[in-house]
Scaffold this motif. Structure first.
Motif, PDB file in Angstrom:
ATOM      1  N   GLU A 108       1.155  10.015  -4.667  1.00 17.14           N
ATOM      2  CA  GLU A 108       1.677  11.311  -4.042  1.00 17.14           C
ATOM      3  C   GLU A 108       2.683  11.931  -5.173  1.00 17.14           C
ATOM      4  N   PHE A 109       3.559  11.074  -5.869  1.00 12.69           N
ATOM      5  CA  PHE A 109       4.236  11.679  -6.870  1.00 12.69           C
ATOM      6  C   PHE A 109       3.444  12.250  -7.799  1.00 12.69           C
ATOM      7  N   VAL A 110       2.408  11.745  -8.648  1.00 13.68           N
ATOM      8  CA  VAL A 110       1.508  12.153  -9.690  1.00 13.68           C
ATOM      9  C   VAL A 110       0.990  13.273  -9.291  1.00 13.68           C
ATOM     10  N   ARG A 111       0.206  13.443  -7.787  1.00 16.49           N
ATOM     11  CA  ARG A 111      -0.183  14.655  -7.579  1.00 16.49           C
ATOM     12  C   ARG A 111       0.516  15.782  -7.330  1.00 16.49           C
ATOM     13  N   PHE A 112       1.748  15.552  -7.172  1.00 19.43           N
ATOM     14  CA  PHE A 112       2.736  16.865  -6.854  1.00 19.43           C
ATOM     15  C   PHE A 112       3.064  17.269  -8.547  1.00 19.43           C
ATOM     16  N   LEU A 113       3.221  16.235  -9.253  1.00 16.03           N
ATOM     17  CA  LEU A 113       3.537  16.550 -10.718  1.00 16.03           C
ATOM     18  C   LEU A 113       2.424  17.296 -11.318  1.00 16.03           C
ATOM     19  N   ALA A 114       1.260  16.883 -11.157  1.00 16.63           N
ATOM     20  CA  ALA A 114       0.094  17.667 -11.491  1.00 16.63           C
ATOM     21  C   ALA A 114      -0.073  19.080 -10.891  1.00 16.63           C
ATOM     22  N   GLU A 115       0.013  19.235  -9.634  1.00 27.10           N
ATOM     23  CA  GLU A 115       0.044  20.210  -8.721  1.00 27.10           C
ATOM     24  C   GLU A 115       0.931  21.369  -9.394  1.00 27.10           C
ATOM     25  N   ASN A 116       1.941  20.885  -9.779  1.00 30.25           N
ATOM     26  CA  ASN A 116       2.913  21.980 -10.316  1.00 30.25           C
ATOM     27  C   ASN A 116       3.033  22.179 -11.791  1.00 30.25           C
ATOM     28  N   GLY A 117       2.113  21.755 -12.408  1.00 36.46           N
ATOM     29  CA  GLY A 117       2.178  22.036 -14.119  1.00 36.46           C
ATOM     30  C   GLY A 117       2.309  20.818 -14.906  1.00 36.46           C
ATOM     31  N   ALA A 118       2.636  19.811 -14.649  1.00 34.45           N
ATOM     32  CA  ALA A 118       3.306  18.807 -15.382  1.00 34.45           C
ATOM     33  C   ALA A 118       2.180  18.204 -16.164  1.00 34.45           C
ATOM     34  N   PRO A 119       2.499  17.847 -17.273  1.00 30.60           N
ATOM     35  CA  PRO A 119       1.272  17.303 -18.318  1.00 30.60           C
ATOM     36  C   PRO A 119       1.120  15.729 -18.027  1.00 30.60           C
ATOM     37  N   VAL A 120       0.568  15.497 -16.741  1.00 29.44           N
ATOM     38  CA  VAL A 120       0.204  14.120 -16.339  1.00 29.44           C
ATOM     39  C   VAL A 120      -1.384  13.872 -16.167  1.00 29.44           C
ATOM     40  N   ALA A 121      -1.749  12.669 -16.071  1.00 29.96           N
ATOM     41  CA  ALA A 121      -3.066  12.370 -15.970  1.00 29.96           C
ATOM     42  C   ALA A 121      -3.191  12.037 -14.336  1.00 29.96           C
ATOM     43  N   HIS A 150      11.254  15.462 -15.051  1.00 27.41           N
ATOM     44  CA  HIS A 150      12.585  15.249 -14.228  1.00 27.41           C
ATOM     45  C   HIS A 150      12.987  16.672 -13.373  1.00 27.41           C
ATOM     46  N   ARG A 151      12.481  17.730 -13.998  1.00 28.88           N
ATOM     47  CA  ARG A 151      12.721  19.050 -13.554  1.00 28.88           C
ATOM     48  C   ARG A 151      12.024  19.035 -12.034  1.00 28.88           C
ATOM     49  N   LEU A 152      10.866  18.823 -12.188  1.00 27.51           N
ATOM     50  CA  LEU A 152      10.160  18.643 -10.691  1.00 27.51           C
ATOM     51  C   LEU A 152      10.476  17.646  -9.825  1.00 27.51           C
ATOM     52  N   SER A 153      10.934  16.411 -10.267  1.00 30.74           N
ATOM     53  CA  SER A 153      11.352  15.402  -9.522  1.00 30.74           C
ATOM     54  C   SER A 153      12.583  15.510  -8.691  1.00 30.74           C
ATOM     55  N   LYS A 154      13.400  16.549  -9.226  1.00 30.84           N
ATOM     56  CA  LYS A 154      14.708  17.174  -8.477  1.00 30.84           C
ATOM     57  C   LYS A 154      14.259  17.752  -7.267  1.00 30.84           C
ATOM     58  N   GLN A 155      13.142  18.484  -7.434  1.00 26.53           N
ATOM     59  CA  GLN A 155      12.383  19.365  -6.227  1.00 26.53           C
ATOM     60  C   GLN A 155      11.485  18.569  -5.456  1.00 26.53           C
ATOM     61  N   TYR A 156      11.322  17.224  -5.642  1.00 23.44           N
ATOM     62  CA  TYR A 156      10.117  16.449  -4.904  1.00 23.44           C
ATOM     63  C   TYR A 156      10.654  15.874  -3.447  1.00 23.44           C
ATOM     64  N   GLN A 157      10.008  16.185  -2.495  1.00 23.79           N
ATOM     65  CA  GLN A 157      10.143  15.753  -1.243  1.00 23.79           C
ATOM     66  C   GLN A 157       9.123  14.935  -0.886  1.00 23.79           C
ATOM     67  N   PRO A 158       9.308  13.421  -0.799  1.00 19.74           N
ATOM     68  CA  PRO A 158       8.087  12.647  -0.776  1.00 19.74           C
ATOM     69  C   PRO A 158       7.863  12.237   0.667  1.00 19.74           C
ATOM     70  N   LYS A 159       6.618  11.771   0.962  1.00 18.61           N
ATOM     71  CA  LYS A 159       6.287  11.476   2.405  1.00 18.61           C
ATOM     72  C   LYS A 159       6.236   9.901   2.441  1.00 18.61           C
ATOM     73  N   GLU A 194       0.921  -1.152  -0.012  1.00 23.36           N
ATOM     74  CA  GLU A 194      -0.113  -0.058  -0.050  1.00 23.36           C
ATOM     75  C   GLU A 194       0.870   1.283  -0.120  1.00 23.36           C
ATOM     76  N   THR A 195       2.011   1.184   0.776  1.00 23.99           N
ATOM     77  CA  THR A 195       2.857   2.288   0.662  1.00 23.99           C
ATOM     78  C   THR A 195       3.360   2.527  -0.717  1.00 23.99           C
ATOM     79  N   GLU A 196       3.897   1.659  -1.259  1.00 26.61           N
ATOM     80  CA  GLU A 196       4.106   1.894  -2.704  1.00 26.61           C
ATOM     81  C   GLU A 196       3.323   2.593  -3.695  1.00 26.61           C
ATOM     82  N   TYR A 197       2.031   2.277  -3.393  1.00 27.17           N
ATOM     83  CA  TYR A 197       0.970   2.959  -4.247  1.00 27.17           C
ATOM     84  C   TYR A 197       0.684   4.247  -3.555  1.00 27.17           C
ATOM     85  N   PHE A 204       2.333   5.748 -14.058  1.00 24.08           N
ATOM     86  CA  PHE A 204       3.499   5.783 -13.201  1.00 24.08           C
ATOM     87  C   PHE A 204       3.710   4.386 -12.154  1.00 24.08           C
ATOM     88  N   ASP A 205       3.090   3.469 -12.624  1.00 27.99           N
ATOM     89  CA  ASP A 205       3.012   2.337 -11.929  1.00 27.99           C
ATOM     90  C   ASP A 205       4.316   1.515 -11.656  1.00 27.99           C
TER      91      ASP A 205
END
Length: 330
Positions: free
Chosen positions: A63-76, A138-147, A55-58, A220-221
């Motif tokens: 969480e990563f997809v949400r971060f990308l979407a919230e910061n303007g990445a073109p993701v579903a 990738h630009r956003l991933s470099k800024q990402y701080q996961p929970k 469950e943690t992996e999902y 992003f599975d």
């Protein structure tokens, strides 16, 4: 499955929607439904029931997809349930399943358009946009701080695991993989070079809006912590098909270089290139290893023997140290 669909309709407020199953593709890990009210109101329901992820992996993925979407990445983007959860855990047929709902990516697969790009636009636009889209991620991933935490590359790609997955009858192949893994361990894991990547960035995992060429990424599975150059190397290998019919090896390689330079131009419009670009051939080998491991995993899940033809070309390149996935071979 009817019980899960009925539950999902209540869970996500989709009672008025039709649920259309997407045919499973070879190697597919999940059960997918398109939830459709009309052409403007569509979502994608993913049901994960293999039991090989936690469950943690999902949660980490969504969480990563949400971060990308919230910061303007073109993701579903991922959609919360009525309970406010991005991952719902249920029991079905004595199995633990995980449900997630995503927005429907605008556009279509280029394969569903017969590998024809949008009318009136050059393929170079498409190549540039694939690089640009990956550059945003990738630009956003470099800024990402996961929970929550996703898998690190060597947690899966190590000989303790691969050695048991691949039979000893493939001794040469196992030795070639072990050799590459030792080389990978010498690579820098600096934050500018190594982070959370898509790990399956290819034309099967994004839609293209044929009106304007915009790309929207999904699935992003498989995302994991790896080198950013892996995703770029994966784009290299998926570009080979555009030049497959070029008989002359030198011309084929020149075509690939032009293609990849356009990809890199798009990528560079969003973020800096990895420092180790000269190691691209090594990362192409890393992609080949991922493909081989995936084939063995799929066969293991199905209880089948692997068809060597499915991995023969990749194995040949690894064993005989043929660079660039054999593109330059006569």
């Amino acid at each position: 499955m009817k019980e899960i669909i009925a539950y999902a309709k209540r869970l996500y407020g989709l009672n008025e929607y039709e649920f259309d199953p997407i045919p499973a593709h070879e190697g597919g890990r999940n059960i997918i439904y398109v939830c459709r009210k009309n052409e403007e109101k569509r979502f994608v329901l993913r049901i994960s029931a293999l039991g090989d992820r936690t469950e943690t992996e999902y949660l980490a993925e969504t969480e990563f997809v949400r971060f990308l979407a919230e910061n303007g990445a073109p993701v579903a983007d991922v959609i919360p349930s009525e309970n406010g959860k991005y991952v719902e855990k249920i029991t079905w047929s004595e199995r633990t399943c995980y449900l997630s709902l995503f927005t429907y990516a605008k556009g279509m697969l280029i394969s569903d358009n017969g590998y024809r790009y949008r009318e009136g636009a050059p393929l170079s636009e498409y190549f540039y946009n694939t690089g640009k889209t990956l550059g945003v991620i990738h630009r956003l991933s470099k800024q990402y701080q996961p929970k929550h935490r996703r898998t690190q590359y060597f947690e899966k790609y190590n000989m303790d695991y691969i050695g048991t997955l691949v039979p000893d009858t493939y001794a040469e192949l196992k030795a070639a993989i072990a050799e590459r893994l030792e080389q990978f361990r010498t690579l820098s894991i600096d934050a500018e070079e190594y982070g959370l990547v898509h790990f399956d960035f290819s034309d099967g995992n994004y839609h293209i809006d044929m009106e304007n060429g915009k790309i929207t990424v999904f699935d992003f599975d498989n995302c994991m912590y790896c080198w950013y150059l892996f995703d770029l190397a994966n784009l290299w290998t998926h570009g080979v098909g555009w030049f497959y019919s070029v008989e002359d090896a030198k011309e084929r390689m020149e075509g690939m270089k032009r293609y990849f330079q356009t990809v890199l131009d798009g990528y560079r419009s969003e973020t800096e290139l990895p420092k180790d670009m000269e190691r691209l051939p090594l990362f192409i080998d890393m992609v080949l290893i991922e493909n081989i491991v995936d084939e063995f995993e799929c066969c293991a899940r199905a209880g089948e023997e692997i068809d060597y033809e499915d991995i023969e070309d990749a194995a040949h390149c690894l064993i005989d140290r043929i660079p660039y996935a054999g593109v330059a071979e006569a």
